[in-house]
Motif scaffolding. Structure first.
Motif, short mmCIF file in Angstrom:
data_model
loop_
_atom_site.label_atom_id
_atom_site.label_comp_id
_atom_site.label_asym_id
_atom_site.label_seq_id
_atom_site.Cartn_x
_atom_site.Cartn_y
_atom_site.Cartn_z
N ALA A 139 0.83 -1.21 0.00
CA ALA A 139 0.00 0.00 0.00
C ALA A 139 0.86 1.25 0.00
N ILE A 140 2.00 1.18 0.70
CA ILE A 140 3.01 2.26 0.64
C ILE A 140 4.14 1.70 -0.20
N ALA A 141 4.42 2.33 -1.33
CA ALA A 141 5.38 1.78 -2.29
C ALA A 141 6.78 1.63 -1.70
N HIS A 142 7.26 2.64 -0.98
CA HIS A 142 8.60 2.62 -0.39
C HIS A 142 8.51 3.05 1.06
N ARG A 143 9.09 2.30 1.95
CA ARG A 143 8.99 2.57 3.39
C ARG A 143 10.09 3.50 3.90
N THR A 144 10.94 4.00 3.00
CA THR A 144 11.97 4.98 3.37
C THR A 144 11.96 6.08 2.32
N VAL A 145 11.95 7.34 2.79
CA VAL A 145 12.07 8.49 1.89
C VAL A 145 13.14 9.42 2.45
N VAL A 160 -12.06 9.60 0.53
CA VAL A 160 -10.99 8.89 1.21
C VAL A 160 -9.90 9.92 1.51
N ARG A 161 -9.50 9.97 2.78
CA ARG A 161 -8.48 10.93 3.20
C ARG A 161 -7.33 10.19 3.87
N MET A 162 -6.14 10.70 3.67
CA MET A 162 -4.95 10.12 4.27
C MET A 162 -4.37 11.13 5.25
N THR A 163 -3.99 10.64 6.44
CA THR A 163 -3.35 11.48 7.44
C THR A 163 -1.93 10.99 7.66
N VAL A 164 -0.99 11.93 7.67
CA VAL A 164 0.41 11.64 7.94
C VAL A 164 0.80 12.40 9.20
N GLN A 165 1.28 11.67 10.20
CA GLN A 165 1.72 12.26 11.48
C GLN A 165 3.20 11.99 11.64
N ALA A 213 -14.59 4.19 8.04
CA ALA A 213 -13.63 3.15 8.42
C ALA A 213 -12.25 3.78 8.41
N THR A 214 -11.40 3.34 9.33
CA THR A 214 -10.04 3.84 9.44
C THR A 214 -9.08 2.66 9.40
N LYS A 215 -7.95 2.84 8.72
CA LYS A 215 -6.95 1.78 8.66
C LYS A 215 -5.55 2.40 8.72
N SER A 216 -4.74 1.88 9.61
CA SER A 216 -3.34 2.30 9.67
C SER A 216 -2.57 1.55 8.59
N LEU A 217 -1.76 2.29 7.85
CA LEU A 217 -0.93 1.67 6.81
C LEU A 217 0.50 1.44 7.29
N GLY A 218 0.81 1.93 8.49
CA GLY A 218 2.14 1.72 9.04
C GLY A 218 3.01 2.96 8.96
N GLN A 219 4.32 2.73 8.95
CA GLN A 219 5.29 3.81 9.06
C GLN A 219 6.17 3.94 7.82
N ILE A 220 6.67 5.17 7.66
CA ILE A 220 7.67 5.49 6.64
C ILE A 220 8.84 6.14 7.38
N GLN A 221 10.03 5.62 7.17
CA GLN A 221 11.24 6.18 7.78
C GLN A 221 11.73 7.34 6.93
N VAL A 236 9.93 8.81 12.07
CA VAL A 236 9.02 8.02 11.26
C VAL A 236 7.70 8.76 11.08
N ALA A 237 7.13 8.60 9.90
CA ALA A 237 5.82 9.16 9.60
C ALA A 237 4.79 8.03 9.70
N GLU A 238 3.75 8.25 10.49
CA GLU A 238 2.65 7.29 10.63
C GLU A 238 1.58 7.64 9.59
N VAL A 239 1.14 6.66 8.82
CA VAL A 239 0.18 6.89 7.74
C VAL A 239 -1.13 6.16 8.06
N THR A 240 -2.24 6.91 8.02
CA THR A 240 -3.57 6.36 8.30
C THR A 240 -4.53 6.82 7.21
N VAL A 241 -5.47 5.95 6.85
CA VAL A 241 -6.48 6.27 5.84
C VAL A 241 -7.86 6.22 6.48
N LEU A 242 -8.70 7.20 6.14
CA LEU A 242 -10.09 7.27 6.58
C LEU A 242 -10.97 7.28 5.35
#
Length: 113
Positions: free
Chosen positions: A18-24, A49-54, A101-109, A86-92
């Motif tokens: 879902a996240i193409a690359h886990r490091t940017v 559909v909205r994405m939140t990056v923290q 519905a909300t789903k965490s997609l995980g982290q990006i370093q 790390v950036a936490e990525v969540t989709v609503l």
């Protein structure tokens, strides 16, 4: 024949890619952005559909773009002050009936480069 429940919340489908690359990176010397892609299914259709990056003390929410049942956005670029975090990525997702519905997609370093 299966019946659908019109009051059902949407379903967010997100695999390990879902996240193409886990490091940017924080500069163009390495990849500064990464693509985010999810599928969303809802009996009454999908309203948004909205994405939140923290990351650290910053939080940003953006609308995703829908095409053929998939929803797309990107994460990055980041300023140097976010390197090493790390950036936490969540989709609503919001269905046509208002259910969410909300789903965490995980982290990006985020790295300095």
């Amino acid at each position: 024949m299966a019946q659908t429940n019109p009051a059902a919340p949407p379903t967010i489908i997100a695999g390990p890619d879902a996240i193409a690359h886990r490091t940017v990176g924080t500069r163009d010397r390495c990849r500064p952005v990464t693509r985010v892609k999810v599928g969303v299914i809802a009996p009454d259709g999908v309203r948004s559909v909205r994405m939140t990056v923290q990351i650290r003390d910053a939080k940003e929410t953006v609308s995703m773009i829908g095409m053929a049942g998939n929803w797309y956005s990107h994460v990055g670029p980041f300023r140097h002050r976010y390197a090493g975090h790390v950036a936490e990525v969540t989709v609503l997702a919001v269905a046509g009936n208002g259910q969410t519905a909300t789903k965490s997609l995980g982290q990006i370093q985020v790295v300095r480069c």
